[in-house]
Design a protein around this motif. Sequence first.
Motif, PDB file in Angstrom:
ATOM      1  N   SER A  13       0.720  18.150  25.070  1.00 43.28           N
ATOM      2  CA  SER A  13       1.512  18.573  26.226  1.00 43.28           C
ATOM      3  C   SER A  13       2.384  17.566  26.263  1.00 43.28           C
ATOM      4  O   SER A  13       3.581  17.648  27.214  1.00 43.28           O
ATOM      5  CB  SER A  13       0.557  18.909  27.437  1.00 43.28           C
ATOM      6  OG  SER A  13      -0.198  17.515  27.898  1.00 43.28           O
ATOM      7  N   GLY A  14       2.489  16.264  25.906  1.00 42.90           N
ATOM      8  CA  GLY A  14       3.539  15.257  25.871  1.00 42.90           C
ATOM      9  C   GLY A  14       3.024  13.816  25.885  1.00 42.90           C
ATOM     10  O   GLY A  14       1.882  13.692  25.950  1.00 42.90           O
ATOM     11  N   PRO A  15       3.887  12.775  25.302  1.00 42.13           N
ATOM     12  CA  PRO A  15       3.455  11.526  25.205  1.00 42.13           C
ATOM     13  C   PRO A  15       2.838  10.903  26.524  1.00 42.13           C
ATOM     14  O   PRO A  15       3.285  11.246  27.683  1.00 42.13           O
ATOM     15  CB  PRO A  15       4.521  10.752  24.876  1.00 42.13           C
ATOM     16  CG  PRO A  15       5.611  11.841  24.322  1.00 42.13           C
ATOM     17  CD  PRO A  15       5.122  13.054  24.965  1.00 42.13           C
ATOM     18  N   HIS A  17       0.517   7.143  28.370  1.00 41.45           N
ATOM     19  CA  HIS A  17      -0.068   5.920  28.332  1.00 41.45           C
ATOM     20  C   HIS A  17      -1.640   6.194  28.144  1.00 41.45           C
ATOM     21  O   HIS A  17      -2.289   7.291  28.700  1.00 41.45           O
ATOM     22  CB  HIS A  17       0.183   5.262  29.692  1.00 41.45           C
ATOM     23  CG  HIS A  17       1.833   4.853  29.598  1.00 41.45           C
ATOM     24  ND1 HIS A  17       2.327   5.413  30.371  1.00 41.45           N
ATOM     25  CD2 HIS A  17       2.441   3.580  29.217  1.00 41.45           C
ATOM     26  CE1 HIS A  17       3.650   5.137  30.301  1.00 41.45           C
ATOM     27  NE2 HIS A  17       3.604   4.002  29.546  1.00 41.45           N
ATOM     28  N   GLY A  18      -2.667   5.391  27.825  1.00 43.25           N
ATOM     29  CA  GLY A  18      -3.890   5.394  27.463  1.00 43.25           C
ATOM     30  C   GLY A  18      -4.578   5.661  29.075  1.00 43.25           C
ATOM     31  O   GLY A  18      -5.306   6.425  29.204  1.00 43.25           O
ATOM     32  N   TYR A  19      -3.994   4.894  30.185  1.00 36.99           N
ATOM     33  CA  TYR A  19      -4.512   4.984  31.360  1.00 36.99           C
ATOM     34  C   TYR A  19      -4.363   6.626  32.027  1.00 36.99           C
ATOM     35  O   TYR A  19      -5.327   7.355  32.383  1.00 36.99           O
ATOM     36  CB  TYR A  19      -3.575   4.275  32.484  1.00 36.99           C
ATOM     37  CG  TYR A  19      -4.244   4.405  33.898  1.00 36.99           C
ATOM     38  CD1 TYR A  19      -5.100   3.858  34.359  1.00 36.99           C
ATOM     39  CD2 TYR A  19      -3.227   5.312  34.737  1.00 36.99           C
ATOM     40  CE1 TYR A  19      -5.622   4.115  35.777  1.00 36.99           C
ATOM     41  CE2 TYR A  19      -3.724   5.458  35.839  1.00 36.99           C
ATOM     42  CZ  TYR A  19      -4.882   4.867  36.500  1.00 36.99           C
ATOM     43  OH  TYR A  19      -5.326   5.066  37.920  1.00 36.99           O
ATOM     44  N   ASP A  20      -3.197   7.204  31.628  1.00 37.05           N
ATOM     45  CA  ASP A  20      -2.957   8.752  31.883  1.00 37.05           C
ATOM     46  C   ASP A  20      -3.723   9.542  31.101  1.00 37.05           C
ATOM     47  O   ASP A  20      -4.318  10.460  31.596  1.00 37.05           O
ATOM     48  CB  ASP A  20      -1.580   9.224  31.453  1.00 37.05           C
ATOM     49  CG  ASP A  20      -0.683   8.380  32.598  1.00 37.05           C
ATOM     50  OD1 ASP A  20      -0.803   7.885  33.575  1.00 37.05           O
ATOM     51  OD2 ASP A  20       0.630   8.101  31.895  1.00 37.05           O
ATOM     52  N   GLU A  54       1.174   8.279  17.189  1.00 39.17           N
ATOM     53  CA  GLU A  54       2.393   7.192  17.264  1.00 39.17           C
ATOM     54  C   GLU A  54       2.558   6.334  18.466  1.00 39.17           C
ATOM     55  O   GLU A  54       2.485   7.108  19.531  1.00 39.17           O
ATOM     56  CB  GLU A  54       3.503   7.605  16.359  1.00 39.17           C
ATOM     57  CG  GLU A  54       4.332   8.816  16.967  1.00 39.17           C
ATOM     58  CD  GLU A  54       5.589   9.176  16.176  1.00 39.17           C
ATOM     59  OE1 GLU A  54       5.309   9.111  14.757  1.00 39.17           O
ATOM     60  OE2 GLU A  54       6.199  10.044  16.830  1.00 39.17           O
ATOM     61  N   VAL A  55       3.165   5.292  18.558  1.00 41.38           N
ATOM     62  CA  VAL A  55       3.566   4.720  19.494  1.00 41.38           C
ATOM     63  C   VAL A  55       4.869   4.871  19.857  1.00 41.38           C
ATOM     64  O   VAL A  55       5.806   4.834  18.952  1.00 41.38           O
ATOM     65  CB  VAL A  55       3.440   3.033  19.463  1.00 41.38           C
ATOM     66  CG1 VAL A  55       4.038   2.529  20.919  1.00 41.38           C
ATOM     67  CG2 VAL A  55       1.995   2.688  19.553  1.00 41.38           C
ATOM     68  N   GLU A  56       5.370   5.765  20.817  1.00 40.91           N
ATOM     69  CA  GLU A  56       6.603   6.286  21.112  1.00 40.91           C
ATOM     70  C   GLU A  56       7.553   5.267  21.816  1.00 40.91           C
ATOM     71  O   GLU A  56       8.552   5.323  21.792  1.00 40.91           O
ATOM     72  CB  GLU A  56       6.589   7.551  22.015  1.00 40.91           C
ATOM     73  CG  GLU A  56       7.698   8.377  22.336  1.00 40.91           C
ATOM     74  CD  GLU A  56       7.716   9.472  22.794  1.00 40.91           C
ATOM     75  OE1 GLU A  56       7.742   9.462  24.328  1.00 40.91           O
ATOM     76  OE2 GLU A  56       8.006  10.446  22.517  1.00 40.91           O
ATOM     77  N   GLY A  57       6.798   4.485  22.714  1.00 44.76           N
ATOM     78  CA  GLY A  57       7.510   3.421  23.343  1.00 44.76           C
ATOM     79  C   GLY A  57       6.614   2.258  24.114  1.00 44.76           C
ATOM     80  O   GLY A  57       5.266   2.862  24.211  1.00 44.76           O
ATOM     81  N   TYR A  69       1.722   6.747  23.807  1.00 48.30           N
ATOM     82  CA  TYR A  69       1.251   7.282  22.544  1.00 48.30           C
ATOM     83  C   TYR A  69       1.820   8.826  22.521  1.00 48.30           C
ATOM     84  O   TYR A  69       1.683   9.660  23.485  1.00 48.30           O
ATOM     85  CB  TYR A  69       0.001   7.416  22.491  1.00 48.30           C
ATOM     86  CG  TYR A  69      -0.755   6.142  22.423  1.00 48.30           C
ATOM     87  CD1 TYR A  69      -0.736   5.198  21.197  1.00 48.30           C
ATOM     88  CD2 TYR A  69      -1.035   5.366  23.540  1.00 48.30           C
ATOM     89  CE1 TYR A  69      -1.460   4.149  21.045  1.00 48.30           C
ATOM     90  CE2 TYR A  69      -1.496   4.116  23.453  1.00 48.30           C
ATOM     91  CZ  TYR A  69      -1.654   3.442  22.181  1.00 48.30           C
ATOM     92  OH  TYR A  69      -2.328   2.178  22.401  1.00 48.30           O
ATOM     93  N   ALA A  70       2.276   9.399  21.427  1.00 50.84           N
ATOM     94  CA  ALA A  70       2.595  10.587  21.063  1.00 50.84           C
ATOM     95  C   ALA A  70       1.890  11.301  19.781  1.00 50.84           C
ATOM     96  O   ALA A  70       1.514  10.412  18.910  1.00 50.84           O
ATOM     97  CB  ALA A  70       4.053  10.816  20.639  1.00 50.84           C
TER      98      ALA A  70
END
Length: 174
Positions: A13-15, A17-20, A54-57, A69-70
């Motif tokens: 559904s979209g990139p 963070h690990g916390y999210d 992949e790490v998007e930002g 992450y994406a």
Amino acid sequence: MSIGHALLGLLESGPRHGYDLKRSYDDRFGYDRPLHYGQVYATLARLLKNGLVEVEGVTPGDGPDRKRYAITDTGIADVEHWLAQPEKPDLYLQSTLYTKIVLALLTGRPAVDLLDAQRAEHLRLMRELTRRKAGGDLADQLVCDHALFHLEADLRFLELAAARLDQLAAKVRS
């Protein structure tokens, strides 16, 4: 359940963070077993290594930098493949409950007491799940129904075992 596949599915559904991801997983799947942060980040590291994310930002913060992450195309294909594969049904051929019944009979303990105690525990848990189901949303109701159906099958087994206890005792002790 495959935590990696669940996280990949949530990333579709979209990139995030690990916390999210942890919060979203816990809200949807982790009612009784929330994920630990270490488990989320270890899983993300493995998914990253395997090219599924992949790490998007990276966002700097007070603590460690927060990576977004994406899911990759390979990750999407992996989720698609995983979703298409049927789960192997649990056969319960090595049931702890059955083992306890046989051992009670072998050791001369009252297996009927074990069956009664187990029945009471199943009924207690069924009442708890029924209360949870009554106050839950549709997802919670489905999860509770799944558990309740398994408990009902266990209760049928307990009744069958009680009805055949004398036969089983004779077989076990011979």
